[in-house]
Design a protein around this motif. Structure first.
Motif, PDB file in Angstrom:
ATOM      1  N   HIS A  47       0.812  -1.219   0.000  1.00 32.44           N
ATOM      2  CA  HIS A  47       0.000   0.000   0.000  1.00 32.44           C
ATOM      3  C   HIS A  47       0.843   1.265   0.000  1.00 32.44           C
ATOM      4  N   ARG A  48       2.136   1.110   0.287  1.00 32.57           N
ATOM      5  CA  ARG A  48       3.006   2.281   0.367  1.00 32.57           C
ATOM      6  C   ARG A  48       4.353   1.948  -0.244  1.00 32.57           C
ATOM      7  N   ASP A  79       8.319   1.786   0.156  1.00 34.31           N
ATOM      8  CA  ASP A  79       9.334   1.723   1.206  1.00 34.31           C
ATOM      9  C   ASP A  79      10.239   2.940   1.014  1.00 34.31           C
ATOM     10  N   GLN A  80      10.182   3.864   1.961  1.00 35.44           N
ATOM     11  CA  GLN A  80      10.830   5.157   1.780  1.00 35.44           C
ATOM     12  C   GLN A  80      12.281   5.217   2.263  1.00 35.44           C
ATOM     13  N   LYS A 122       4.657   5.397  10.715  1.00 35.65           N
ATOM     14  CA  LYS A 122       4.312   4.574   9.558  1.00 35.65           C
ATOM     15  C   LYS A 122       5.406   4.515   8.498  1.00 35.65           C
ATOM     16  N   THR A 155       7.362   6.846   7.300  1.00 42.28           N
ATOM     17  CA  THR A 155       7.543   8.017   6.439  1.00 42.28           C
ATOM     18  C   THR A 155       8.710   8.864   6.948  1.00 42.28           C
ATOM     19  N   CYS A 170       7.505  16.699   3.907  1.00 40.64           N
ATOM     20  CA  CYS A 170       7.459  15.252   3.708  1.00 40.64           C
ATOM     21  C   CYS A 170       8.424  14.839   2.593  1.00 40.64           C
ATOM     22  N   TRP A 200       5.649   4.777  -6.985  1.00 41.63           N
ATOM     23  CA  TRP A 200       4.275   5.080  -6.578  1.00 41.63           C
ATOM     24  C   TRP A 200       3.268   4.631  -7.637  1.00 41.63           C
ATOM     25  N   VAL A 251       2.501   1.099  -6.982  1.00 43.98           N
ATOM     26  CA  VAL A 251       1.619   0.952  -5.821  1.00 43.98           C
ATOM     27  C   VAL A 251       0.169   1.203  -6.234  1.00 43.98           C
ATOM     28  N   ARG A 302      -3.045  -1.374  -6.323  1.00 44.72           N
ATOM     29  CA  ARG A 302      -4.304  -1.069  -5.616  1.00 44.72           C
ATOM     30  C   ARG A 302      -5.495  -1.184  -6.549  1.00 44.72           C
TER      31      ARG A 302
END
Length: 116
Positions: free
Chosen positions: A2-3, A5-6, A55, A57, A77, A98, A101, A105
């Motif tokens: 869902h995100r 990996d930053q 989370k 970020t 951010c 992204w 991702v 979804r």
């Protein structure tokens, strides 16, 4: 997934901002790109930091920007850091990750709707 990996992106942008890893505080100490434009004395200082928030970020925080009420870089951010200050390579990788991702979804959402 869902995100994105930053962690690797935080490392990449930190290195572009002349960052060094602070083992004690678990953050990247970086040169604030905004302060370098406003103050010659800040050009070589690594007063800003990129920290891991909730989370997974990452956030750029600069105490000088906060003090001088530059809200944009007082806390920013990771996506905005990359979009504003990152190289084309990092920006391209970020956008591609992204897109994957969102594609995953949409596929899962479409599959669940077709079952019902």
């Amino acid at each position: 997934m869902h995100r994105v990996d930053q962690d690797s992106f935080a490392r990449d942008i930190a290195l572009e901002l002349s960052g060094v890893w602070n083992k004690i505080d678990f953050c990247w100490q970086v040169k604030c790109p905004t302060c370098a434009k406003h103050h010659a004395k800040c050009a070589d200082r690594k007063q800003a930091r990129i920290i891991k928030g909730t989370k997974g970020t990452w956030i750029l925080q600069c105490p000088v920007c906060a003090y001088e009420a530059r809200g944009k870089t007082a806390a920013m951010c990771l996506g905005n850091i990359i979009g504003t200050y990152g190289s084309q390579s990092i920006q391209g990788n970020w956008d591609e990750r992204w897109q994957k991702v969102f594609k995953n979804r949409n596929c899962k959402h479409h599959q669940s709707r077709s079952k019902g």
